[in-house]
Motif scaffolding. Structure first.
Motif, mmCIF file in Angstrom:
data_model
loop_
_atom_site.group_PDB
_atom_site.id
_atom_site.type_symbol
_atom_site.label_atom_id
_atom_site.label_comp_id
_atom_site.label_asym_id
_atom_site.label_seq_id
_atom_site.Cartn_x
_atom_site.Cartn_y
_atom_site.Cartn_z
ATOM 1 N N SER A 1 0.802 -1.227 0.000
ATOM 2 C CA SER A 1 0.000 0.000 0.000
ATOM 3 C C SER A 1 0.829 1.268 0.000
ATOM 4 N N LYS A 2 2.124 1.153 0.273
ATOM 5 C CA LYS A 2 2.977 2.337 0.331
ATOM 6 C C LYS A 2 4.395 1.943 -0.032
ATOM 7 N N GLN A 3 5.012 2.754 -0.901
ATOM 8 C CA GLN A 3 6.392 2.473 -1.313
ATOM 9 C C GLN A 3 7.235 3.730 -1.145
ATOM 10 N N THR A 4 7.629 4.000 0.096
ATOM 11 C CA THR A 4 8.473 5.151 0.362
ATOM 12 C C THR A 4 9.787 5.016 -0.403
ATOM 13 N N ASN A 5 10.220 6.120 -1.013
ATOM 14 C CA ASN A 5 11.441 6.122 -1.824
ATOM 15 C C ASN A 5 11.355 5.135 -2.979
ATOM 16 N N ASP A 6 10.084 4.795 -3.365
ATOM 17 C CA ASP A 6 9.824 3.895 -4.492
ATOM 18 C C ASP A 6 10.393 2.500 -4.271
ATOM 19 N N LEU A 7 10.561 2.119 -3.003
ATOM 20 C CA LEU A 7 11.105 0.801 -2.689
ATOM 21 C C LEU A 7 9.982 -0.096 -2.186
ATOM 22 N N ARG A 8 9.856 -1.280 -2.800
ATOM 23 C CA ARG A 8 8.835 -2.250 -2.409
ATOM 24 C C ARG A 8 9.518 -3.576 -2.128
ATOM 25 N N LEU A 9 9.251 -4.144 -0.933
ATOM 26 C CA LEU A 9 9.939 -5.363 -0.504
ATOM 27 C C LEU A 9 9.043 -6.588 -0.470
ATOM 28 N N ASP A 10 7.770 -6.456 -0.845
ATOM 29 C CA ASP A 10 6.889 -7.622 -0.804
ATOM 30 C C ASP A 10 6.832 -8.351 -2.137
ATOM 31 N N GLU A 11 7.511 -7.839 -3.165
ATOM 32 C CA GLU A 11 7.567 -8.498 -4.465
ATOM 33 C C GLU A 11 9.030 -8.645 -4.880
ATOM 34 N N LYS A 12 9.384 -9.804 -5.376
ATOM 35 C CA LYS A 12 10.786 -10.104 -5.687
ATOM 36 C C LYS A 12 11.372 -9.117 -6.693
ATOM 37 N N GLU A 13 10.684 -8.928 -7.843
ATOM 38 C CA GLU A 13 11.242 -8.073 -8.891
ATOM 39 C C GLU A 13 11.431 -6.647 -8.396
ATOM 40 N N ALA A 14 10.436 -6.135 -7.662
ATOM 41 C CA ALA A 14 10.527 -4.768 -7.159
ATOM 42 C C ALA A 14 11.635 -4.628 -6.133
ATOM 43 N N ALA A 15 11.763 -5.618 -5.243
ATOM 44 C CA ALA A 15 12.786 -5.544 -4.195
ATOM 45 C C ALA A 15 14.188 -5.563 -4.795
ATOM 46 N N GLN B 1 14.982 -4.634 -7.805
ATOM 47 C CA GLN B 1 15.188 -3.412 -8.599
ATOM 48 C C GLN B 1 15.629 -2.255 -7.722
ATOM 49 N N GLY B 2 15.092 -2.182 -6.508
ATOM 50 C CA GLY B 2 15.474 -1.125 -5.582
ATOM 51 C C GLY B 2 14.590 0.104 -5.691
ATOM 52 N N GLY B 3 15.076 1.215 -5.109
ATOM 53 C CA GLY B 3 14.299 2.454 -5.085
ATOM 54 C C GLY B 3 14.979 3.550 -5.874
ATOM 55 N N TYR B 4 14.687 4.793 -5.495
ATOM 56 C CA TYR B 4 15.215 5.934 -6.232
ATOM 57 C C TYR B 4 16.746 5.993 -6.193
ATOM 58 N N SER B 5 17.342 5.479 -5.131
ATOM 59 C CA SER B 5 18.796 5.545 -5.032
ATOM 60 C C SER B 5 19.477 4.297 -5.575
ATOM 61 N N GLY B 6 18.718 3.432 -6.215
ATOM 62 C CA GLY B 6 19.312 2.255 -6.819
ATOM 63 C C GLY B 6 19.028 0.990 -6.029
ATOM 64 N N ARG B 7 19.844 -0.046 -6.252
ATOM 65 C CA ARG B 7 19.630 -1.355 -5.649
ATOM 66 C C ARG B 7 19.942 -1.310 -4.159
ATOM 67 N N VAL B 8 19.112 -1.976 -3.362
ATOM 68 C CA VAL B 8 19.380 -2.086 -1.928
ATOM 69 C C VAL B 8 19.749 -3.518 -1.553
ATOM 70 N N ILE B 9 19.485 -4.476 -2.454
ATOM 71 C CA ILE B 9 19.840 -5.884 -2.243
ATOM 72 C C ILE B 9 20.739 -6.315 -3.388
ATOM 73 N N VAL B 10 21.966 -6.697 -3.059
ATOM 74 C CA VAL B 10 22.901 -7.206 -4.063
ATOM 75 C C VAL B 10 23.091 -8.690 -3.785
ATOM 76 N N PRO B 11 22.388 -9.573 -4.477
ATOM 77 C CA PRO B 11 22.487 -11.003 -4.193
ATOM 78 C C PRO B 11 23.936 -11.482 -4.195
ATOM 79 N N GLY B 12 24.323 -12.175 -3.118
ATOM 80 C CA GLY B 12 25.673 -12.680 -2.993
ATOM 81 C C GLY B 12 26.621 -11.770 -2.253
ATOM 82 N N SER B 13 26.195 -10.536 -1.926
ATOM 83 C CA SER B 13 27.102 -9.605 -1.258
ATOM 84 C C SER B 13 26.336 -8.725 -0.281
ATOM 85 N N SER B 14 26.266 -9.175 0.959
ATOM 86 C CA SER B 14 25.615 -8.350 1.972
ATOM 87 C C SER B 14 26.428 -7.086 2.246
#
Length: 868
Positions: free
Chosen positions: A66-80, A82-95
């Motif tokens: 219902s809300k995507q602050t900074n255009d970031l959505r974490l309940d869907e794989k593709e959206a998560a 992709q990341g938000g306005y500042s780019g990717r927040v999850i880099v698979p393989g590199s925490s």
């Protein structure tokens, strides 16, 4: 290690911006080492079992369905991913590279996520790190988020729905109706038990129409002709005649120039002059020939991109070259370029869409369905506009020098003018080369120190220059070198003579008319989200696009301004026709059917007549976007023709006249106050178009700004041009315009204020320009009216107000005239002082002075500056 910020050193506002920065806005964290990947052999983390519950409990409130602050959505794989306005927040393989971990693991409360308790525990953070290091895999069948999202109020808002064409309602008083507009208005009145006001008398109607359509009052002859015209279509004939006048384009062009934030200078502190009056002429001409509004918009937004664009279509793009421009020394030009692009976005949103798009510059719009990403997608349409000219190069540091840059312009010289100019410039180039050679030994002397100068040379220099020359050249500042170079050159007569020759050639060089226009850069700029609205903080890249709440752009590989322009006036766009007809309505009734004429979003004021608004919008499109057709429709309605007389029975029920039970009484706009006085005076110069002019203004106005702008008042016919042609300095606009609430031209103005101050009355009475108008009126009355005071009072009244004076008005004016005439006959020196030295030699000075006093009274009446 990431950068460390000490919060105690941040100003309060800056702290708040950082505190509420959305997830991923910064790659900052506390002063600890970045998290390290989990060791091999760690337990496999299951998304559904271990990760999704953490996201659901801690993250979905701000980054869920219902809300995507900074255009970031974490309940869907593709959206998560992709990341938000500042780019990717999850880099698979590199925490370690994942901003998600940097934010949740930070010990700095200003950046840690979630921003409120309960925060993630060390074990929960370790789980997220392991999940990312193991590839950030989602489950094959992730749990379904059961939170239901109802259609938002924003998306259901009336202004975003397609324009429909309602059927005109049935009413009891069918005889009152003149066109469908009246049915919608009368139905609302009858539902409240209100009768419409009677029709205004004919003298008021013709003055109202003249002021609304031309911005000029009718002459007594025109009033007499209309009042005595008994033909059933006399009113309609009058409307058609006025719509065909060249002054119609001036009147409605002035309204449009407010939207276009037209001015004759750049703005900011330096406020350098600019030449763009040809855009004003284009607007006047386009309106006079009734250029369909859709084409009117397309040419202004993207005329330069039209196939085989004509010069006039390119001139039209001056609409978005009216932005402020700062070229002061030492500035970061890109900062002000960005501000100009933002202004174009905000102006386009307000003028055509009625949306406050600028509210989404720093974050998603708080009220309307416009995200920050969408703001910068819209921004991208204007991001590649050439601001300074492709041949102009910025310094390596991005700073602009003091010399004025070569802005994109269009020239309108004749073949002969251009040939003469090129010949003159060729001569200048030769002389400049000779001067360059002559100056070489002078520069060598400049590099030397003061001791090398002769006594005669020392005597020619000021002490300050001698002190500069004592400083070794390599240690002098830039300004010291400039001053020293100028002084040494001035000692040499052969310098000065050559420079004078070059100046003489420049002075006789033909001055070719030019106008500022839009054009694209050879290579487009990449647009990106500005995190927090700061152009120095780059977020994700974006491509040109429009808000998803509105119909999509047609399919295009590389959308540009032309695509945007056509989209704005696409019949499927529900906002442009509604906003435009609402603004036209506002000009005639003082307020739009939607009072918040620049905001049709969810915070807009309620529509007074919802069906009428949609019917007008649909009719506008059906009429081929003809503005004159809409003007004719509105002014021919019975609603428009009503009397504006106050109705005490409506004072409580409808105090602001939203139900339209009468016409509105409107104080004339600043330029029209001047124009009506000019017309009454007989001094009016009716020329249409051309460069801006300099009528009289109070002494010293130009000295109130950083640069003293000398104002030399015109002496000929240009002294008495319409107010819309007055040269408009943004930093020091003509006081007579600002006093009567003219737009300051720094931002788009969709509706002017209407103030009522004592200073306005004092200006009408005492200002130099209005003194001249009063003397012109007095001279006109004495020349045109029979030689008796009663007839002259009648004539003066009709010239100024379009009607005969009432008996009490006539008696008071005749008494005032008698007192003034007696005083001036007794004191002829006072009469001469009042009329000045420019009065005709054959004039009866005491008589002229007495009638000048009467004229000042008439030009100062509230009725004179009011459209009834």
């Amino acid at each position: 290690m990431g950068p460390v910020i000490e919060l105690r050193r941040l100003p309060c506002a800056g702290l708040l911006v950082i505190l509420f920065a959305c997830l991923g806005s910064y790659s900052l964290h506390a002063a600890e080492d970045p998290p390290k990947p989990e060791a091999p052999g760690a337990e496999i983390v299951d998304f559904a079992r271990d990760v999704e519950p953490l996201f659901r409990s801690r993250c979905y409130t701000c980054h869920g369905p219902s809300k995507q602050t900074n255009d970031l959505r974490l309940d869907e794989k593709e959206a998560a991913l992709q990341g938000g306005y500042s780019g990717r927040v999850i880099v698979p393989g590199s925490s370690a590279e994942s901003k998600l971990i940097q934010r949740v693991a930070s010990t700095n409360d200003a950046f840690r996520m979630p921003p409120v308790e309960p925060r993630l525990t060390a074990e929960e953070i370790a789980t997220l790190k392991s999940w990312i290091d193991q590839g950030a895999k989602w489950s094959a069948n992730p749990p379904v988020v059961t939170q239901q999202v109802a259609p938002s109020k924003q998306k259901r808002h009336w202004s975003f729905q397609p324009v429909r064409r309602p059927t005109a309602p049935r009413v009891r008083r069918q005889a009152w109706l003149r066109n469908p507009i009246d049915a919608f208005v009368l139905a609302k009145l009858e539902s409240k038990g209100i009768s419409p006001a009677p029709q205004a008398d004919r003298a008021i109607l013709i003055r109202r129409l003249n002021l609304d359509l031309l911005g000029l009052p009718p002459t007594p002859t025109e009033v007499d002709a209309f009042v005595s015209d008994t033909r059933p279509d006399a009113y309609e004939r009058l409307v058609d005649r006025l719509l065909g006048s060249p002054h119609y384009g001036e009147r409605w062009g002035r309204h449009w120039l407010d939207l276009a934030r037209y001015a004759d200078s750049d703005g900011y502190n330096h406020d350098a002059p600019r030449e763009i009056w040809m855009y004003r002429d284009w607007v006047i001409g386009a309106l006079n020939r009734d250029l369909p509004f859709d084409q009117f918009v397309i040419e202004q937004i993207a005329g330069d991109l039209l196939p085989a664009a004509t010069k006039q279509q390119i001139v039209a793009t001056g609409f978005h070259r009216n932005t402020l421009l700062n070229l002061e020394g030492g500035i970061d030009f890109d900062q002000y370029r960005v501000e100009a692009v933002v202004d174009r976005v905000e102006t386009t949103g307000a003028v055509f869409l009625g949306l406050t798009l600028g509210c989404a510059r720093c974050h998603d719009h708080k009220y309307d369905p416009v995200s920050q990403r969408e703001f910068y997608q819209f921004y991208a349409f204007f991001n590649s506009v050439d601001e300074l000219g492709a041949e102009y190069q910025l310094g390596a540091d991005g700073k602009v020098g003091r010399a004025r840059a070569q802005e994109p312009i269009l020239e309108f010289g004749t073949a002969e003018q251009l040939a003469r100019r090129e010949a003159s410039r060729a001569q200048i180039a030769v002389l400049e080369e000779e001067l360059e050679e002559y100056e070489k030994p002078l520069r060598a002397r400049l590099a030397a120190c003061c001791e090398t100068l002769t006594d005669e040379e020392r005597s020619k220099l000021k002490p300050a220059i001698l002190e500069i020359l004592k400083i070794p050249p390599e240690k002098r500042s830039h300004f010291q070198n400039v001053a020293a170079e100028k002084a040494v050159k001035e000692m040499d007569l052969g310098y000065t003579e050559r420079q004078a020759g070059i100046k003489a050639l420049r002075d006789i060089e033909p001055k070719v008319p030019t106008t500022l226009v839009m054009r694209e850069l050879p290579e487009p700029r990449q647009a990106y989200v500005h995190l927090g609205g700061n152009f120095l903080r780059k977020g994700i890249d974006v491509e040109p696009g429009v808000p998803a709440i509105l119909p999509p752009l047609p399919e295009s590989e590389n959308a540009n301004r032309l695509d945007l322009a056509r989209w704005l006036v696409d019949a499927k766009n529900p906002l442009t026709p509604r906003v435009t007809v609402n603004r036209i309505w506002q000009r005639y009734f003082g307020a739009g059917l939607v009072e918040t004429q620049n905001d049709f979003g969810t915070q807009a004021s309620p529509r007074s007549h919802p069906d009428l608004l949609d019917w007008l919008a649909a009719e506008f499109i059906a009429q081929g976007w003809s503005l004159k057709a809409m003007h004719s429709l509105i002014v021919n309605s019975a609603t428009y023709r009503q009397s504006s007389a106050y109705r005490p029975e409506l004072a409580e029920m409808d105090p602001t006249n939203r139900l339209l039970g009468r016409q509105a009484r409107l104080r004339l706009e600043a330029e029209i106050v001047r124009d009506t006085a000019l017309a009454a005076s007989g001094l009016f110069t009716p020329k249409v178009g051309g460069p801006s002019v300099f009528p009289p203004q109070p002494e010293g106005v130009g000295r109130l700004t950083q640069v003293d702008r000398h104002w030399a008042a015109e002496r000929g016919a240009d002294r008495f041009r319409r107010g819309m042609y007055t040269y408009f300095w943004r930093a020091s606009p003509h006081p007579g315009l600002m006093l009567f609430d003219a737009s300051d031209s720094t931002k788009t103005c969709t509706r002017r204020n209407r103030s009522n101050t004592p200073l306005q009355a004092l200006t009408l009475l005492n200002d130099k320009a209005f003194q001249e108008f009063a003397q012109g009126l007095a001279t006109r009355v004495l020349r045109e009216a029979p030689d008796n005071n009663s007839e002259r009072v009648s004539h003066a009244f009709r010239v100024c107000l379009g009607r005969q004076p009432r008996p009490t008005e006539r008696a008071r004016l005749e008494q005032f005239l008698a007192v003034q005439l007696d005083d001036f006959l007794t004191h002829p020196e006072k009469a001469r002082q009042v009329v000045g030295q420019d009065a005709p030699e054959e004039a009866d000075i005491p008589q002229l002075a007495a009638w000048l006093a009467v004229s000042r009274v008439l030009l100062n009446l509230d009725e004179f500056v009011t459209r009834e």
